[in-house]
Scaffold this motif. Sequence first.
Motif: not given
Length: 399
Positions: A59, A62-63, A66-67, A100, A119-120, A123, A126-127, A352
């Motif tokens: 995660g 990926l976060e 995707a930023d 995540y 949570r993972w 995300l 979605h991605l 978180w």
Amino acid sequence: MREIHHALVLNLHQPAGNLWEHLEHNAWETHEVLYALDRIPRSLWGYEEVGRVHLSLSGNLLETLADPEFQARMYGVVDCGALLWHFQNEAIFRVVGTGYYHPVLPLIPEADRYEQLARWRGLAGHLLWRDRFQGFWPPEMGFSMELIPLLKRLGYRYVLVDSDHVEAVTPMSWQELRYRPHVARFGDDEIIVVVRDRDLSDAQQSGMELGWFEQELEARTRWCDFAPLVTTATDGDNGGWFRNPEPKANFWGLYTELMEHARDGGAVRPTFIDDYLDRYGVSGEVRVNTGAWNTGWHHGHGFLQWTGSEEQKEGLARVAETSRVLHDTRWRAGELGNHDHALHRELDEAQWRLLRAQTSCNFYWGEAWVPRAHADLNAAWESIGRAHRSAPEIVPTGS
């Protein structure tokens, strides 16, 4: 010619903020990681009929990819948005689930494991535009049998485990134990176990020649009276073998040769694990002893890499205490019907921060990164404190 099915698994993970930090102080380090990631789909283009790669993407990673701000900074180096789009290609990739913030799952409180996994999935779904992930990659391959009910609850079909920790329940040969999928049971739940070959994975991580690899697979599976599944799993973005940009001096030069051989009818066939399971099923029951994969100098037994010092143990103990108080607080707020938005924002902030504190890297480097865990735990306690002051009635007994 007898086929040897080969499942390639790559773990892709960067600690939270790591790529940003390197970008500010050592930009080439960030560029190397992104080039290594970008090299994965590019190496497989044109080999859709034979290229087969399983990816675990944390995660954290990926976060960052995707930023929008990070994408803008990296534009002209690697198109991170396009990279995520390429990872959606199910002709050449199977993405496997993970946690995540990349925690060693058996080392974190049971109450937080679901949140890490859920949570993972939110995300990644979605991605990567999918709602189902058949396989599960435990971060650091840290596995214990008590994880099985949770994995089944979340719909996973199989889990990857390290060969050093697998013991036969059903009598079977060494080859069967390592090169066939099996079932592992915990209580009323069961899951398919796919075994990573530790020795071959070590070679994959450090560098090898294709001729040696093919000969080794042939020798190890020679006495198999079944279709063998050989699984190798390593990091895919760390180490010189994966980061080297020279086509003939990195892993992808070797894998391109392997795909060419497979295309020409070679014995080693790149394979998706789910396709193998659909065709050949599973055989026998095993028990998986608690442990992780080998990490350089450590064999993965007992999680000593993450728990060897007093400071590491104290950090993990504080993680457990923070988790206990936070979950008791949330439970109490729900029990009393307190739905104040400001209160729950504080509890979400604490949640978180707690989950990020559990990142395996915070405890991997001896005592060097433990302060990062404490920094997030401090922030979590500040949020919990504000929640308690705004609603004293939700303070758990004994806190």
